[in-house]
Design a protein around this motif. Structure first.
Motif, PDB file in Angstrom:
ATOM      1  N   ALA A  83      21.987  59.616  82.801  1.00  0.00           N
ATOM      2  CA  ALA A  83      22.843  58.429  82.944  1.00  0.00           C
ATOM      3  C   ALA A  83      22.778  57.472  81.757  1.00  0.00           C
ATOM      4  O   ALA A  83      23.810  57.044  81.245  1.00  0.00           O
ATOM      5  CB  ALA A  83      22.499  57.691  84.241  1.00  0.00           C
ATOM      6  N   SER A  84      21.597  57.138  81.282  1.00  0.00           N
ATOM      7  CA  SER A  84      21.515  56.143  80.201  1.00  0.00           C
ATOM      8  C   SER A  84      21.999  56.712  78.872  1.00  0.00           C
ATOM      9  O   SER A  84      22.547  55.980  78.040  1.00  0.00           O
ATOM     10  CB  SER A  84      20.089  55.606  80.061  1.00  0.00           C
ATOM     11  N   ILE A  85      21.851  57.998  78.666  1.00  0.00           N
ATOM     12  CA  ILE A  85      22.302  58.611  77.406  1.00  0.00           C
ATOM     13  C   ILE A  85      23.815  58.752  77.398  1.00  0.00           C
ATOM     14  O   ILE A  85      24.473  58.424  76.410  1.00  0.00           O
ATOM     15  CB  ILE A  85      21.592  59.967  77.167  1.00  0.00           C
ATOM     16  N   ILE A  86      24.379  59.220  78.498  1.00  0.00           N
ATOM     17  CA  ILE A  86      25.842  59.336  78.560  1.00  0.00           C
ATOM     18  C   ILE A  86      26.484  57.944  78.485  1.00  0.00           C
ATOM     19  O   ILE A  86      27.561  57.772  77.913  1.00  0.00           O
ATOM     20  CB  ILE A  86      26.294  60.123  79.808  1.00  0.00           C
ATOM     21  N   GLU A  87      25.819  56.938  79.012  1.00  0.00           N
ATOM     22  CA  GLU A  87      26.334  55.568  78.934  1.00  0.00           C
ATOM     23  C   GLU A  87      26.376  55.089  77.477  1.00  0.00           C
ATOM     24  O   GLU A  87      27.359  54.489  77.044  1.00  0.00           O
ATOM     25  CB  GLU A  87      25.466  54.637  79.771  1.00  0.00           C
ATOM     26  N   ALA A  88      25.319  55.379  76.716  1.00  0.00           N
ATOM     27  CA  ALA A  88      25.300  54.999  75.297  1.00  0.00           C
ATOM     28  C   ALA A  88      26.420  55.720  74.539  1.00  0.00           C
ATOM     29  O   ALA A  88      27.112  55.125  73.712  1.00  0.00           O
ATOM     30  CB  ALA A  88      23.941  55.316  74.680  1.00  0.00           C
ATOM     31  N   HIS A  89      26.595  57.003  74.825  1.00  0.00           N
ATOM     32  CA  HIS A  89      27.692  57.773  74.214  1.00  0.00           C
ATOM     33  C   HIS A  89      29.036  57.126  74.549  1.00  0.00           C
ATOM     34  O   HIS A  89      29.880  56.915  73.673  1.00  0.00           O
ATOM     35  CB  HIS A  89      27.662  59.219  74.720  1.00  0.00           C
ATOM     36  N   SER A  90      29.239  56.789  75.826  1.00  0.00           N
ATOM     37  CA  SER A  90      30.523  56.238  76.267  1.00  0.00           C
ATOM     38  C   SER A  90      30.814  54.883  75.631  1.00  0.00           C
ATOM     39  O   SER A  90      31.968  54.583  75.306  1.00  0.00           O
ATOM     40  CB  SER A  90      30.558  56.132  77.794  1.00  0.00           C
ATOM     41  N   LEU A  91      29.804  54.054  75.453  1.00  0.00           N
ATOM     42  CA  LEU A  91      30.009  52.765  74.776  1.00  0.00           C
ATOM     43  C   LEU A  91      30.503  52.986  73.351  1.00  0.00           C
ATOM     44  O   LEU A  91      31.408  52.304  72.877  1.00  0.00           O
ATOM     45  CB  LEU A  91      28.730  51.932  74.789  1.00  0.00           C
ATOM     46  N   TYR A  92      29.904  53.936  72.656  1.00  0.00           N
ATOM     47  CA  TYR A  92      30.334  54.254  71.292  1.00  0.00           C
ATOM     48  C   TYR A  92      31.784  54.752  71.292  1.00  0.00           C
ATOM     49  O   TYR A  92      32.609  54.308  70.487  1.00  0.00           O
ATOM     50  CB  TYR A  92      29.410  55.300  70.670  1.00  0.00           C
ATOM     51  N   ILE A  93      32.096  55.655  72.195  1.00  0.00           N
ATOM     52  CA  ILE A  93      33.446  56.227  72.274  1.00  0.00           C
ATOM     53  C   ILE A  93      34.463  55.140  72.600  1.00  0.00           C
ATOM     54  O   ILE A  93      35.551  55.085  72.024  1.00  0.00           O
ATOM     55  CB  ILE A  93      33.504  57.376  73.304  1.00  0.00           C
ATOM     56  N   ARG A  94      34.141  54.246  73.511  1.00  0.00           N
ATOM     57  CA  ARG A  94      35.067  53.164  73.863  1.00  0.00           C
ATOM     58  C   ARG A  94      35.318  52.235  72.679  1.00  0.00           C
ATOM     59  O   ARG A  94      36.433  51.747  72.501  1.00  0.00           O
ATOM     60  CB  ARG A  94      34.554  52.408  75.084  1.00  0.00           C
ATOM     61  N   ALA A  95      34.301  52.004  71.855  1.00  0.00           N
ATOM     62  CA  ALA A  95      34.508  51.202  70.645  1.00  0.00           C
ATOM     63  C   ALA A  95      35.457  51.924  69.691  1.00  0.00           C
ATOM     64  O   ALA A  95      36.342  51.309  69.082  1.00  0.00           O
ATOM     65  CB  ALA A  95      33.168  50.910  69.965  1.00  0.00           C
ATOM     66  N   ARG A  96      35.323  53.249  69.550  1.00  0.00           N
ATOM     67  CA  ARG A  96      36.226  54.021  68.684  1.00  0.00           C
ATOM     68  C   ARG A  96      37.634  54.013  69.265  1.00  0.00           C
ATOM     69  O   ARG A  96      38.614  53.942  68.529  1.00  0.00           O
ATOM     70  CB  ARG A  96      35.747  55.467  68.522  1.00  0.00           C
ATOM     71  N   ARG A  97      37.770  54.108  70.585  1.00  0.00           N
ATOM     72  CA  ARG A  97      39.094  54.049  71.208  1.00  0.00           C
ATOM     73  C   ARG A  97      39.758  52.709  70.932  1.00  0.00           C
ATOM     74  O   ARG A  97      40.952  52.643  70.655  1.00  0.00           O
ATOM     75  CB  ARG A  97      38.973  54.239  72.722  1.00  0.00           C
ATOM     76  N   THR A  98      38.983  51.645  71.036  1.00  0.00           N
ATOM     77  CA  THR A  98      39.511  50.309  70.773  1.00  0.00           C
ATOM     78  C   THR A  98      40.001  50.210  69.338  1.00  0.00           C
ATOM     79  O   THR A  98      41.082  49.679  69.076  1.00  0.00           O
ATOM     80  CB  THR A  98      38.444  49.237  71.055  1.00  0.00           C
ATOM     81  N   GLU A  99      39.237  50.738  68.397  1.00  0.00           N
ATOM     82  CA  GLU A  99      39.664  50.749  66.991  1.00  0.00           C
ATOM     83  C   GLU A  99      40.951  51.543  66.826  1.00  0.00           C
ATOM     84  O   GLU A  99      41.872  51.112  66.129  1.00  0.00           O
ATOM     85  CB  GLU A  99      38.582  51.362  66.106  1.00  0.00           C
ATOM     86  N   LEU A 100      41.017  52.708  67.466  1.00  0.00           N
ATOM     87  CA  LEU A 100      42.199  53.568  67.384  1.00  0.00           C
ATOM     88  C   LEU A 100      43.439  52.839  67.888  1.00  0.00           C
ATOM     89  O   LEU A 100      44.473  52.796  67.222  1.00  0.00           O
ATOM     90  CB  LEU A 100      41.968  54.846  68.188  1.00  0.00           C
ATOM     91  N   VAL A 101      43.342  52.217  69.049  1.00  0.00           N
ATOM     92  CA  VAL A 101      44.490  51.529  69.641  1.00  0.00           C
ATOM     93  C   VAL A 101      44.832  50.279  68.835  1.00  0.00           C
ATOM     94  O   VAL A 101      46.008  49.966  68.628  1.00  0.00           O
ATOM     95  CB  VAL A 101      44.228  51.208  71.128  1.00  0.00           C
ATOM     96  N   SER A 102      43.826  49.564  68.357  1.00  0.00           N
ATOM     97  CA  SER A 102      44.069  48.382  67.534  1.00  0.00           C
ATOM     98  C   SER A 102      44.817  48.755  66.257  1.00  0.00           C
ATOM     99  O   SER A 102      45.803  48.103  65.882  1.00  0.00           O
ATOM    100  CB  SER A 102      42.743  47.707  67.186  1.00  0.00           C
ATOM    101  N   ASN A 103      44.378  49.807  65.601  1.00  0.00           N
ATOM    102  CA  ASN A 103      45.063  50.260  64.385  1.00  0.00           C
ATOM    103  C   ASN A 103      46.469  50.762  64.688  1.00  0.00           C
ATOM    104  O   ASN A 103      47.397  50.566  63.908  1.00  0.00           O
ATOM    105  CB  ASN A 103      44.246  51.339  63.679  1.00  0.00           C
ATOM    106  N   MET A 104      46.642  51.378  65.855  1.00  0.00           N
ATOM    107  CA  MET A 104      47.960  51.842  66.274  1.00  0.00           C
ATOM    108  C   MET A 104      48.906  50.650  66.438  1.00  0.00           C
ATOM    109  O   MET A 104      50.061  50.688  65.986  1.00  0.00           O
ATOM    110  CB  MET A 104      47.812  52.584  67.609  1.00  0.00           C
TER     111      MET A 104
END
Length: 167
Positions: A83-104
């Motif tokens: 749980a804690s490792i997948i959560e850390a992964h997901s936080l990173y991925i969500r930050a990348r998604r935010t960057e992707l959508v912001s740049n879009m």
């Protein structure tokens, strides 16, 4: 400053990013517990807004195809499923998604990409028709262009949802 709850929808994330890209809102903050819930249930987020379910009882090692710092160092989905490792992964991925959508949104506002292309990138997991998407985007653009609401003149001292995204 706007603070939004439950920032998990690509559609709404794009609308918030559009408000930011148009300069209408200086700071947008948000929060979500989806990364925590995903950690508990084994949802492994992908940058393309999809997710897969990790099985916590897999016997065979499977390497992660993700290049986030968590997956690069662990590289075993059986361990990442904790749980804690997948959560850390997901936080990173969500930050990348935010960057992707912001740049879009920034690229759309500057005329670099048509709205239909934005919709096509967002639509695989969006149950919204293009017409409704276009109507909402047009509404936001018209409100900003109308001058009925003043843009905020002062920058907030906090870091908003889209301020970390590269320009």
């Amino acid at each position: 400053y706007f603070h939004v709850l439950g920032v998990t929808s690509k559609f709404w994330l794009f609308i918030y990013a559009l408000l930011d890209a148009l300069g209408y809102v200086k700071e947008i903050g948000g929060d979500s517990v989806t990364h925590r819930l995903g950690g508990i249930t084994g949802k492994y987020d992908l940058v393309d807004f999809r997710s897969i379910d990790l099985k916590k009882n897999d016997k065979l090692r499977k390497g992660a195809k993700c290049t986030c710092p968590v997956c690069v160092h662990v590289d075993d989905l059986r361990v990442i499923a904790h749980a804690s490792i997948i959560e850390a992964h997901s936080l990173y991925i969500r930050a990348r998604r935010t960057e992707l959508v912001s740049n879009m949104a920034k690229t759309y506002v500057s005329g670099g990409v048509p709205l239909h292309s934005v919709y096509e990138q967002l639509s695989p997991t969006t149950e919204l028709t293009f017409q409704k998407f276009q109507h909402t985007v047009d509404y936001v653009r018209n409100i900003v262009a109308s001058g009925k609401f003043k843009r905020t003149a002062k920058e907030s001292s906090s870091i908003g949802l889209f301020k970390h995204a590269p320009k």
